[in-house]
Design an enzyme around this catalytic site. Structure first.
Site, PDB file in Angstrom:
ATOM      1  N   ILE A   1       3.463 -19.730 -34.083  1.00  0.00           N
ATOM      2  CA  ILE A   1       2.443 -19.816 -35.126  1.00  0.00           C
ATOM      3  C   ILE A   1       2.836 -18.963 -36.327  1.00  0.00           C
ATOM      4  O   ILE A   1       2.670 -19.378 -37.476  1.00  0.00           O
ATOM      5  CB  ILE A   1       1.079 -19.367 -34.570  1.00  0.00           C
ATOM      6  CG1 ILE A   1       0.571 -20.365 -33.531  1.00  0.00           C
ATOM      7  CG2 ILE A   1       0.055 -19.220 -35.691  1.00  0.00           C
ATOM      8  CD1 ILE A   1      -0.668 -19.891 -32.775  1.00  0.00           C
TER       9      ILE A   1
ATOM     10  N   VAL B   1       3.727  -3.886 -33.358  1.00  0.00           N
ATOM     11  CA  VAL B   1       2.315  -3.583 -33.624  1.00  0.00           C
ATOM     12  C   VAL B   1       1.801  -2.468 -32.725  1.00  0.00           C
ATOM     13  O   VAL B   1       0.695  -1.952 -32.951  1.00  0.00           O
ATOM     14  CB  VAL B   1       1.424  -4.840 -33.492  1.00  0.00           C
ATOM     15  CG1 VAL B   1       1.805  -5.878 -34.521  1.00  0.00           C
ATOM     16  CG2 VAL B   1       1.456  -5.407 -32.071  1.00  0.00           C
TER      17      VAL B   1
ATOM     18  N   SER C   1      -8.738 -16.790 -30.712  1.00  0.00           N
ATOM     19  CA  SER C   1      -8.476 -17.875 -29.752  1.00  0.00           C
ATOM     20  C   SER C   1      -9.793 -18.517 -29.366  1.00  0.00           C
ATOM     21  O   SER C   1     -10.855 -17.884 -29.432  1.00  0.00           O
ATOM     22  CB  SER C   1      -7.791 -17.324 -28.496  1.00  0.00           C
ATOM     23  OG  SER C   1      -7.778 -18.292 -27.449  1.00  0.00           O
TER      24      SER C   1
ATOM     25  N   TYR D   1      -7.039 -11.827 -21.226  1.00  0.00           N
ATOM     26  CA  TYR D   1      -6.735 -12.431 -22.530  1.00  0.00           C
ATOM     27  C   TYR D   1      -8.031 -12.746 -23.288  1.00  0.00           C
ATOM     28  O   TYR D   1      -8.150 -12.458 -24.478  1.00  0.00           O
ATOM     29  CB  TYR D   1      -5.914 -13.703 -22.326  1.00  0.00           C
ATOM     30  CG  TYR D   1      -5.512 -14.383 -23.612  1.00  0.00           C
ATOM     31  CD1 TYR D   1      -4.535 -13.831 -24.433  1.00  0.00           C
ATOM     32  CD2 TYR D   1      -6.109 -15.578 -24.002  1.00  0.00           C
ATOM     33  CE1 TYR D   1      -4.159 -14.447 -25.614  1.00  0.00           C
ATOM     34  CE2 TYR D   1      -5.742 -16.197 -25.178  1.00  0.00           C
ATOM     35  CZ  TYR D   1      -4.773 -15.636 -25.982  1.00  0.00           C
ATOM     36  OH  TYR D   1      -4.408 -16.256 -27.158  1.00  0.00           O
TER      37      TYR D   1
ATOM     38  N   LYS E   1      -9.330 -11.345 -26.994  1.00  0.00           N
ATOM     39  CA  LYS E   1      -9.599 -12.205 -28.140  1.00  0.00           C
ATOM     40  C   LYS E   1     -11.078 -12.174 -28.532  1.00  0.00           C
ATOM     41  O   LYS E   1     -11.421 -12.373 -29.706  1.00  0.00           O
ATOM     42  CB  LYS E   1      -9.140 -13.630 -27.844  1.00  0.00           C
ATOM     43  CG  LYS E   1      -7.619 -13.759 -27.748  1.00  0.00           C
ATOM     44  CD  LYS E   1      -6.934 -13.276 -29.028  1.00  0.00           C
ATOM     45  CE  LYS E   1      -5.426 -13.505 -28.996  1.00  0.00           C
ATOM     46  NZ  LYS E   1      -4.757 -13.118 -30.265  1.00  0.00           N
TER      47      LYS E   1
ATOM     48  N   VAL F   1      -1.620 -23.958 -28.063  1.00  0.00           N
ATOM     49  CA  VAL F   1      -0.669 -24.378 -29.093  1.00  0.00           C
ATOM     50  C   VAL F   1       0.709 -24.559 -28.466  1.00  0.00           C
ATOM     51  O   VAL F   1       1.148 -23.750 -27.638  1.00  0.00           O
ATOM     52  CB  VAL F   1      -0.610 -23.343 -30.234  1.00  0.00           C
ATOM     53  CG1 VAL F   1       0.289 -23.847 -31.363  1.00  0.00           C
ATOM     54  CG2 VAL F   1      -2.014 -23.044 -30.767  1.00  0.00           C
TER      55      VAL F   1
END
Length: 250
Positions: free
Chosen positions: A18, A54, A132, A145, A149, A178
């Protein structure tokens, strides 16, 4: 004239998937782009690659400064870098919970802190976070996860409220599954990768996985100066998964 002519964007996780599609969309619109990634790949011309993590505030500070020095400032920040986790609430230990939350949530905090001094100088400051569909829909085997998100979604709204009076817009995209190298690696771990991919595609009403370019198009829309009245919004790019309820096939 492109809608991003004269603007500078920074994309974390910009070396693939992405993030790479976002870089390409911004460049096509006339922007210059800082590509921040653990492996930014070969860049040049309208793009500047910077190795950044990050999870490492120092690397982000250095990367932002390098992009601003090279291109004359920063107008757009795309917080796209992230990681995944599979399993129920009891499947991952404390260390894994801390690792994923550190990358997916605190990583956005660190990156935004590093970018805000430059965004505040822009007349078109915009931040787009990658959330997401898992932030708002219960998905099997995605407890960690989804929690991360969900935090990204809430953080986006809070950041938008804090920064709107400074002229900085904050939004997020909420993709479905994706078709990226990252998802490909997850599928490769399954007992039946082809069957698992078919299952993931089938749960989206369009019957296929989302393309990275489609998510990038949504990111570009939210980042564009033409969307100056849009802030505090989550834009689903999920093949209809969040909004449509189709009858089960017999």
């Amino acid at each position: 004239m492109g809608e991003f002519d004269g603007l500078v964007a920074v994309v974390t996780g910009g070396g693939s998937g992405i993030g790479k599609a976002c870089v390409e969309a911004f460049v096509a619109g006339g922007a210059r782009v800082g590509v921040l990634d653990l492996n930014p790949g070969e860049q040049g011309g309208a793009t500047l690659g910077q190795v950044a993590d990050v999870a490492d505030a120092g690397s982000l500070d250095r990367a932002m400064a390098a992009v601003a020095d090279a291109f004359g400032g920063i107008d757009i920040l795309v917080n796209n870098a992230g990681t995944s986790a599979v399993g129920t609430v009891e499947a991952n230990d404390d260390a894994e919970w801390q690792r994923v939350l550190d990358v997916n949530v605190i990583g956005i905090v660190r990156t935004t802190r590093a970018g805000l001094p430059y965004l505040r100088r822009s007349a078109h400051g915009a931040i787009v976070n990658t959330s997401s569909i898992a932030a708002t829909a219960g998905i099997v085997q995605r407890a960690l996860y989804s929690a991360s998100k969900g935090a990204v979604h809430a953080l986006t709204l809070a950041m938008a409220a804090d920064l709107v009076t400074e002229g900085i817009r904050v939004n997020c995209v909420a993709p479905g599954t994706v078709d990226t190298p990252w998802v490909g690696r997850l599928l490769a771990r399954a007992d039946d990768p082809a069957g698992e991919k078919e299952r993931l595609a089938a749960r989206q009403p369009t019957g296929r996985l989302v393309r990275a370019e489609e998510v990038a198009g949504a990111v570009a829309y939210l980042a564009s100066p033409l969307s100056g009245a849009t802030t505090g919004t989550s834009l689903a790019v999920d093949g209809g998964m969040s909004g449509l309820r189709l009858p089960r096939s017999k």
